[in-house]
Motif scaffolding. Structure first.
Motif, short mmCIF file in Angstrom:
data_model
loop_
_atom_site.label_atom_id
_atom_site.label_comp_id
_atom_site.label_asym_id
_atom_site.label_seq_id
_atom_site.Cartn_x
_atom_site.Cartn_y
_atom_site.Cartn_z
N VAL A 18 11.05 -5.26 7.36
CA VAL A 18 10.01 -4.74 8.79
C VAL A 18 8.97 -5.89 9.73
O VAL A 18 8.37 -6.74 9.06
CB VAL A 18 8.56 -4.07 7.57
CG1 VAL A 18 7.67 -3.20 9.22
CG2 VAL A 18 9.40 -2.49 7.04
N GLN A 19 8.93 -5.45 10.90
CA GLN A 19 7.96 -6.70 11.56
C GLN A 19 7.12 -5.57 12.03
O GLN A 19 7.14 -4.77 12.91
CB GLN A 19 8.84 -7.42 12.61
CG GLN A 19 9.57 -8.38 11.99
CD GLN A 19 10.94 -9.25 13.02
OE1 GLN A 19 10.99 -8.77 14.30
NE2 GLN A 19 10.89 -10.24 13.22
N LEU A 20 5.67 -6.69 12.65
CA LEU A 20 4.73 -5.46 12.67
C LEU A 20 4.19 -6.34 13.94
O LEU A 20 4.31 -7.80 13.74
CB LEU A 20 3.66 -5.51 11.77
CG LEU A 20 4.04 -4.36 10.33
CD1 LEU A 20 3.00 -4.95 9.54
CD2 LEU A 20 4.14 -2.61 10.96
N PHE B 39 8.93 2.37 8.15
CA PHE B 39 7.80 1.60 8.60
C PHE B 39 6.23 3.48 8.51
O PHE B 39 5.62 2.95 7.96
CB PHE B 39 7.27 1.37 9.99
CG PHE B 39 6.92 1.20 10.36
CD1 PHE B 39 5.55 2.55 11.09
CD2 PHE B 39 5.26 0.44 10.34
CE1 PHE B 39 3.83 2.26 11.65
CE2 PHE B 39 4.20 -0.07 10.95
CZ PHE B 39 3.25 1.29 11.63
N ARG B 40 7.42 4.36 9.30
CA ARG B 40 7.30 5.76 8.51
C ARG B 40 6.96 6.10 7.21
O ARG B 40 5.97 7.19 7.02
CB ARG B 40 7.95 6.93 9.09
CG ARG B 40 8.03 6.36 10.75
CD ARG B 40 9.28 7.78 11.77
NE ARG B 40 9.78 6.94 12.54
CZ ARG B 40 10.63 6.38 13.31
NH1 ARG B 40 11.54 6.31 12.14
NH2 ARG B 40 10.40 6.74 14.55
N LEU C 36 -6.67 -1.24 19.67
CA LEU C 36 -5.43 -2.12 19.16
C LEU C 36 -4.23 -0.86 18.76
O LEU C 36 -4.59 0.14 17.79
CB LEU C 36 -5.94 -3.16 17.72
CG LEU C 36 -7.23 -3.98 17.92
CD1 LEU C 36 -7.60 -4.40 16.95
CD2 LEU C 36 -6.89 -4.59 19.59
N SER C 37 -2.95 -1.76 19.25
CA SER C 37 -1.86 -0.72 18.71
C SER C 37 -1.32 -2.01 17.98
O SER C 37 -1.05 -2.86 18.47
CB SER C 37 -0.89 -0.37 19.76
OG SER C 37 -1.88 0.83 20.21
N CYS C 38 -0.43 -1.36 16.66
CA CYS C 38 1.11 -1.96 15.72
C CYS C 38 1.74 -0.96 16.02
O CYS C 38 1.76 -0.45 15.60
CB CYS C 38 -0.09 -1.77 14.39
SG CYS C 38 1.08 -2.47 13.10
N TRP D 152 3.09 -8.84 7.39
CA TRP D 152 1.60 -8.56 8.27
C TRP D 152 2.79 -8.67 9.63
O TRP D 152 3.87 -9.74 9.76
CB TRP D 152 1.49 -9.66 8.22
CG TRP D 152 0.64 -9.58 6.68
CD1 TRP D 152 0.52 -9.85 4.88
CD2 TRP D 152 -0.90 -9.30 5.94
NE1 TRP D 152 -0.12 -9.26 4.57
CE2 TRP D 152 -0.85 -8.91 4.84
CE3 TRP D 152 -2.05 -8.67 6.80
CZ2 TRP D 152 -2.41 -8.17 4.47
CZ3 TRP D 152 -3.32 -8.19 6.91
CH2 TRP D 152 -3.09 -8.18 5.57
N GLY D 153 1.49 -8.55 10.78
CA GLY D 153 2.07 -9.17 12.31
C GLY D 153 1.03 -10.31 12.06
O GLY D 153 0.01 -11.14 11.48
#
Length: 127
Positions: free
Chosen positions: A2-4, A29-30, A20-22, A117-118
């Motif tokens: 998973v990439q954020l 991810f859901r 802010l959006s991610c 983590w993003g």
């Protein structure tokens, strides 16, 4: 994997608002709880807000309660942090994080409970 990816950071005046959006790269991810953390210069990273995998439960740090709102749209695989009435002390790099324990009942608030983590997005609040 998973990439954020966070977006929406920038410069805002005290008392203003910022969103802010991610976005996540994977449909898995859901089913993950999500959180926002922040790190100000010279300080440790701290918890800001978190939301359960289905959006039914949210938690906020006392410092942002009543001003920030976390929400998610599983159809679009995104989580949003709406920041209102911002203060200079909200200035920090904001990070989105995901807890990979699928459909977990407990909403994590500790940094070590998150697996992904993003890269972070800078928020600067001017006085």
């Amino acid at each position: 994997q998973v990439q954020l990816v966070e977006s929406g950071g920038g410069l805002v005046q005290a008392g203003g608002s910022l969103t802010l959006s991610c976005a996540a790269s994977s449909g898995s991810f859901r089913t993950y709880a999500k959180g926002w953390f922040r790190q100000a210069p010279g300080k440790e990273r701290e918890f800001v807000a978190a939301i359960s995998w289905n959006g039914g439960t949210t938690y906020y740090a006392d410092s942002v309660k009543g001003r920030f709102t976390i929400s998610r749209d599983n159809a679009w695989n995104t989580v949003v942090l709406q920041m209102n009435s911002v203060k200079p002390e909200d200035t920090a790099v904001y990070y989105c994080a995901a807890d990979a324990r699928s459909m977990r009942v407990v909403v994590p608030t500790q940094e070590n409970e998150y697996d992904y983590w993003g890269q972070g997005t800078q928020v600067t609040v001017s006085s």
